[in-house]
Design an enzyme around this catalytic site. Sequence first.
Site, mmCIF file in Angstrom:
data_model
loop_
_atom_site.group_PDB
_atom_site.id
_atom_site.type_symbol
_atom_site.label_atom_id
_atom_site.label_comp_id
_atom_site.label_asym_id
_atom_site.label_seq_id
_atom_site.Cartn_x
_atom_site.Cartn_y
_atom_site.Cartn_z
ATOM 1 N N HIS A 246 -3.162 6.962 3.322
ATOM 2 C CA HIS A 246 -3.668 5.627 2.701
ATOM 3 C C HIS A 246 -5.083 5.226 3.179
ATOM 4 C CE1 HIS A 246 -4.014 1.661 1.457
ATOM 5 N NE2 HIS A 246 -3.835 1.218 2.540
ATOM 6 N N CYS B 252 0.560 -1.207 0.196
ATOM 7 C CA CYS B 252 0.053 0.056 -0.102
ATOM 8 C C CYS B 252 1.001 1.116 0.047
ATOM 9 C CB CYS B 252 -1.162 0.051 1.159
ATOM 10 S SG CYS B 252 -1.993 -1.348 1.244
ATOM 11 N N ASN C 215 -10.232 -0.222 0.101
ATOM 12 C CA ASN C 215 -8.928 -0.270 0.240
ATOM 13 C C ASN C 215 -8.232 -0.479 -1.271
ATOM 14 O OD1 ASN C 215 -6.301 -0.530 0.491
ATOM 15 N ND2 ASN C 215 -6.208 -1.690 2.493
#
Length: 320
Positions: free
Chosen positions: A247, A111, A277
């Site tokens: 994030h 990520c 996500n």
Amino acid sequence: MKIIGTGSALPKKIVTNDMLSEFLDTSDEWVTARTGINTRHIITTERFEDLATEAAGRAIDASGLCPDDIDFIICSNVSNLYVTPHLSAIIQANLGIKGPNCPTMDVNSACVGFVYGLDLCDALLTTGRARNILLVAAEECTRFCDWNDRNCTVLFGDGAAAVVVTKGDSLIYSKLTSVPMPDVIVYKNPMEPTPYETREGIDTRMPLQMKGREVFRMAVTSASRDISKAVDTAGLSLDDIDHFLLHQANLRINEAIRENLKQPDSKFPTNVQRFGNTSSASIPLLLDEGVREGRIRRGDTMLFSAFGAGFVTGTMILKY
């Protein structure tokens, strides 16, 4: 470096929590309360490489350059159909960028890949090894979920976003970290055993496995620490930051970070509610949305903060 163009692309299929509850033991209330996620985009009829190319093309268009002006392509990607060739080479071909003077490479920092990629872009520009770099973050996270496991399936979505960077003085601070914790978030590619192995003990299919509570704790602790250190090292205060682009893993994580920093909600844009996500694509998706909607303007000070499997983190302060 400086960012001169942004772009993004999402799959057409939107999956709601209620749709997931048709085959999972879950509900909209259960998912929303724990993650803040209401919907996510999932690849169905699209080709993933086309989605990545679409985001890249939009970033190049926004930059005012043409594809042949790009002389380096970096792609952040965790998982896709192609093991080889790498995704950035496919994007180069799809864009019609001629070789041989445009190297391509992929990075996998989970990520945090977009922030790691930007740091690499700055190094290439500073050393004069590139002039105009295309950085793409393209992820199809739903491919490595176990669709019988509500704990992971409800979290993820697919998407792609890109930026074009060139030489400039916009970067104020950059810091990458890694703490060896490889068992916190794990995904293994399906692997068939060789004729000399037995199937016993061989992982032919291992969906994403995640220690949710540990990820939550690590994410909040590391991001709060890294952001505070970043502004202090840069000689700034938290109040000097116009936009905190974090994030988008879980809305509760981001709210906990914001509360630790004692900053207003208006400075923390989110899209996890709509997209889930999207791994390394989440920050550039936020950035492109903010730019195209006029919320992020030239001269604004942005802070990027990401965390992910490894356990790796990346923090960056830059002017837009």
